[in-house]
Design an enzyme around this catalytic site. Structure first.
Site, PDB file in Angstrom:
ATOM      1  N   ASP A  54      18.464  18.244 117.882  1.00 53.81           N
ATOM      2  CA  ASP A  54      19.370  19.184 118.554  1.00 53.81           C
ATOM      3  C   ASP A  54      20.674  19.434 117.781  1.00 53.81           C
ATOM      4  O   ASP A  54      21.318  20.471 117.965  1.00 53.81           O
ATOM      5  CB  ASP A  54      19.753  18.638 119.942  1.00 53.81           C
ATOM      6  CG  ASP A  54      18.745  19.009 121.016  1.00 53.81           C
ATOM      7  OD1 ASP A  54      17.952  19.945 120.806  1.00 53.81           O
ATOM      8  OD2 ASP A  54      18.769  18.362 122.074  1.00 53.81           O
ATOM      9  N   HIS A  99      16.914  24.112 116.927  1.00 53.77           N
ATOM     10  CA  HIS A  99      17.195  25.423 117.527  1.00 53.77           C
ATOM     11  C   HIS A  99      17.930  26.300 116.520  1.00 53.77           C
ATOM     12  O   HIS A  99      18.883  25.851 115.883  1.00 53.77           O
ATOM     13  CB  HIS A  99      18.102  25.292 118.763  1.00 53.77           C
ATOM     14  CG  HIS A  99      17.494  24.519 119.899  1.00 53.77           C
ATOM     15  ND1 HIS A  99      16.464  24.999 120.661  1.00 53.77           N
ATOM     16  CD2 HIS A  99      17.795  23.301 120.401  1.00 53.77           C
ATOM     17  CE1 HIS A  99      16.152  24.114 121.596  1.00 53.77           C
ATOM     18  NE2 HIS A  99      16.931  23.064 121.451  1.00 53.77           N
ATOM     19  N   TYR A 104      27.093  26.402 121.270  1.00 50.42           N
ATOM     20  CA  TYR A 104      26.114  25.322 121.405  1.00 50.42           C
ATOM     21  C   TYR A 104      26.829  23.971 121.459  1.00 50.42           C
ATOM     22  O   TYR A 104      26.553  23.131 122.319  1.00 50.42           O
ATOM     23  CB  TYR A 104      25.164  25.396 120.217  1.00 50.42           C
ATOM     24  CG  TYR A 104      24.009  24.442 120.228  1.00 50.42           C
ATOM     25  CD1 TYR A 104      22.767  24.842 120.713  1.00 50.42           C
ATOM     26  CD2 TYR A 104      24.135  23.155 119.724  1.00 50.42           C
ATOM     27  CE1 TYR A 104      21.685  23.978 120.705  1.00 50.42           C
ATOM     28  CE2 TYR A 104      23.066  22.283 119.713  1.00 50.42           C
ATOM     29  CZ  TYR A 104      21.841  22.700 120.194  1.00 50.42           C
ATOM     30  OH  TYR A 104      20.778  21.833 120.176  1.00 50.42           O
ATOM     31  N   ASP A 107      11.940  20.930 125.811  1.00 49.75           N
ATOM     32  CA  ASP A 107      11.922  22.093 124.921  1.00 49.75           C
ATOM     33  C   ASP A 107      11.325  21.726 123.561  1.00 49.75           C
ATOM     34  O   ASP A 107      10.947  22.603 122.786  1.00 49.75           O
ATOM     35  CB  ASP A 107      13.312  22.737 124.765  1.00 49.75           C
ATOM     36  CG  ASP A 107      14.418  21.756 124.465  1.00 49.75           C
ATOM     37  OD1 ASP A 107      14.305  20.578 124.835  1.00 49.75           O
ATOM     38  OD2 ASP A 107      15.430  22.165 123.866  1.00 49.75           O
ATOM     39  N   HIS A 166      20.731  14.246 121.346  1.00 50.23           N
ATOM     40  CA  HIS A 166      21.283  14.658 122.619  1.00 50.23           C
ATOM     41  C   HIS A 166      20.919  13.724 123.774  1.00 50.23           C
ATOM     42  O   HIS A 166      21.581  13.686 124.805  1.00 50.23           O
ATOM     43  CB  HIS A 166      20.742  16.089 122.861  1.00 50.23           C
ATOM     44  CG  HIS A 166      20.974  16.701 124.157  1.00 50.23           C
ATOM     45  ND1 HIS A 166      20.042  17.425 124.843  1.00 50.23           N
ATOM     46  CD2 HIS A 166      22.081  16.700 124.959  1.00 50.23           C
ATOM     47  CE1 HIS A 166      20.508  17.879 125.961  1.00 50.23           C
ATOM     48  NE2 HIS A 166      21.748  17.461 126.075  1.00 50.23           N
ATOM     49  N   HIS A 199      12.709  14.009 119.510  1.00 46.50           N
ATOM     50  CA  HIS A 199      13.468  14.149 120.764  1.00 46.50           C
ATOM     51  C   HIS A 199      12.498  14.521 121.876  1.00 46.50           C
ATOM     52  O   HIS A 199      11.640  15.395 121.681  1.00 46.50           O
ATOM     53  CB  HIS A 199      14.529  15.239 120.564  1.00 46.50           C
ATOM     54  CG  HIS A 199      15.402  15.502 121.740  1.00 46.50           C
ATOM     55  ND1 HIS A 199      15.640  14.580 122.736  1.00 46.50           N
ATOM     56  CD2 HIS A 199      16.134  16.608 122.076  1.00 46.50           C
ATOM     57  CE1 HIS A 199      16.465  15.115 123.633  1.00 46.50           C
ATOM     58  NE2 HIS A 199      16.765  16.340 123.261  1.00 46.50           N
ATOM     59  N   GLU A 258      13.229  15.695 125.051  1.00 49.05           N
ATOM     60  CA  GLU A 258      13.517  16.772 126.017  1.00 49.05           C
ATOM     61  C   GLU A 258      12.407  17.824 125.881  1.00 49.05           C
ATOM     62  O   GLU A 258      11.899  18.099 124.784  1.00 49.05           O
ATOM     63  CB  GLU A 258      14.906  17.387 125.781  1.00 49.05           C
ATOM     64  CG  GLU A 258      15.280  18.284 126.957  1.00 49.05           C
ATOM     65  CD  GLU A 258      16.768  18.689 127.011  1.00 49.05           C
ATOM     66  OE1 GLU A 258      17.520  18.397 126.065  1.00 49.05           O
ATOM     67  OE2 GLU A 258      17.149  19.306 128.034  1.00 49.05           O
ATOM     68  N   HIS A 309      19.230  25.620 131.135  1.00 50.51           N
ATOM     69  CA  HIS A 309      19.857  24.719 132.121  1.00 50.51           C
ATOM     70  C   HIS A 309      21.372  24.937 132.295  1.00 50.51           C
ATOM     71  O   HIS A 309      22.183  24.056 132.102  1.00 50.51           O
ATOM     72  CB  HIS A 309      19.486  23.248 131.936  1.00 50.51           C
ATOM     73  CG  HIS A 309      19.674  22.628 130.573  1.00 50.51           C
ATOM     74  ND1 HIS A 309      20.856  22.662 129.885  1.00 50.51           N
ATOM     75  CD2 HIS A 309      18.821  21.921 129.797  1.00 50.51           C
ATOM     76  CE1 HIS A 309      20.718  22.005 128.758  1.00 50.51           C
ATOM     77  NE2 HIS A 309      19.496  21.553 128.671  1.00 50.51           N
TER      78      HIS A 309
HETATM   79 FE1  FEO Z   1      17.955  18.154 123.998  1.00 50.16          FE
HETATM   80 FE2  FEO Z   1      16.802  21.049 122.505  1.00 50.16          FE
HETATM   81  O1  FEO Z   1      16.753  19.545 123.636  1.00 50.16           O
END
Ligand code: FEO
Length: 400
Positions: free
Chosen positions: A165, A226, A193, A83, A146, A79, A81, A24
């Protein structure tokens, strides 16, 4: 990749996305990973899932570790989101968990995304615990780190913090741990990041670090969703987050610009020369060659941001407008700014950039310098002087 046991009976079961190049708006030149974890005890918990196209990797890992994915009892969603939650519907259908554990905001977000009222939600607030037998999970809501739904899952006995995150990097590697890779590259990915995902939430990061200190959590491994897991150097990433979230900056300026016929570029070079002559470290970044997310990474520890654009169609070049819009959203604070650029007849660009910098609450150290068509030697001398003026302002703010 195969599952990796990161602590006794706790396994990494995520996926490596080697090929993603845009997240994104953030350039992920080296891909990313979607980390998920499986804790095996009398009860079995899967913590987080992976982006939807990678659900097969996760399911394969569950087969390898458990023999049968249906053995999963609890699915913890730290989370929402996509991903991390993209595979939740498939996993719920496959394993039929006894509980889908999430924060109060997490339940709302799961319903908003997937509309599944029938899932067996167990809503947990900060401090709530869930026993797996010998192992215990403790939850900590981390709103806006996040998203509003975000939370951490902590295993006290294992001193393991699953941090969603926070503390992550977009970096795909065959290694899973910080002490297996080049540390300076790891910190570069971590800084990028932070600059591009979390900078705007810096006050909340400060608050969270304070809370974690107060809770006296014993942590010897931080496992983000991540990138690499912090096994060897968890203190180093905590220290860096403290520094970044306090907007600690260096004697450094980012000169970021785009150019049509190289006039604005000549000005940029002269301004950079003035800065360097006064002892300021300069990152010189043309937006034709540098991605907005790499520019933000350099702004993370820079005191001054000097932005240049020629005037195009009574405004600024689209690349510079894009950069300013992106930077505004990430909310760098306590920065100094200045604008420059060439023009032909109307010359609005410098004024527009200056207004944008003021809109970001930057201290604008000069009204901005414009040059008609092409800079003369006299104009370039004035650009050098502008660089020196910005440098004096940078040094004048040290210790302030
Ligand atoms: Fe806020 Fe890795 O998603």
């Amino acid at each position: 990749m195969l599952p990796v046991e990161i602590k006794k009976d706790i396994h990494w079961v995520g996926a490596v996305d080697w090929n993603i190049r845009d997240f994104h708006g953030y350039s992920t030149y080296k891909g990313t990973t979607y980390n998920a974890f499986l804790a095996v005890d009398q009860k079995i918990a899967l913590i987080d899932t992976v982006k939807k196209p990678f659900s097969g990797d996760l399911v394969h890992h569950l087969y390898r570790v458990l023999g049968d994915p249906k053995k999963v009892d609890y699915l913890v969603v730290n989370h929402v989101e996509m991903d991390h939650s993209g595979s939740v519907p498939e996993i719920v259908d496959l394993v039929q968990p006894e509980k889908v554990v999430c924060s109060p905001m997490g339940k709302k977000a799961l319903l908003d995304h997937y509309g599944r009222e029938d899932w067996p939600y167990q809503v947990v607030e900060s401090g709530a615990t869930l026993s797996l037998g010998r192992k215990e999970m403790r939850f900590l809501e981390t709103r806006m780190l996040h998203w509003p739904d975000s939370m951490f899952t902590y295993f006290p006995a294992e001193k393991l913090l699953l941090s969603s995150d926070a503390f992550g990097q977009h970096w795909s590697t065959s290694e899973r741990f910080d002490d297996e890779v080049d540390f300076s590259e790891l910190m570069r990915h971590s800084a990028k990041y932070y600059a591009n995902i979390l900078m705007l939430y810096s006050p909340l990061v400060q608050k969270l670090l304070g809370e974690v200190r107060k809770m006296n959590l014993e942590v010897d491994m931080i496992a983000p969703d991540h990138g690499l897991l912090w096994r060897g150097f968890p203190d180093r990433i905590l220290e860096a987050y403290d520094r970044w979230s306090r907007h600690e900056v260096k004697r450094k300026a980012v000169v970021v610009y785009d150019t049509m016929w190289h006039s604005t570029e000549k000005m940029a070079k002269a301004i950079a020369s003035g800065l360097v002559r006064e002892g300021i470290s300069v990152k010189f970044m043309c937006l034709k060659e540098n991605h907005r997310s790499d520019v933000m990474t350099e702004i993370l520890d820079a005191k001054a941001v000097v932005v240049g654009s020629p005037t195009l169609n009574n405004g600024i070049l689209p690349t510079v407008a894009d950069m300013l819009c992106y930077m505004k959203g990430l909310k760098p604070v306590n920065r100094l700014g200045a604008a420059f650029g060439s023009y032909g007849w109307s010359g609005e660009a410098v004024k527009e950039i200056t207004k944008a910098l003021e809109g970001m609450k930057m201290e604008v150290v000069d009204p901005g310098f414009r040059v008609k068509y092409a800079p003369t030697h006299e104009d370039l001398k004035k650009c050098v002087e502008l660089g020196e003026k910005i440098a004096q302002a940078v040094k004048g703010h040290e210790g302030a």
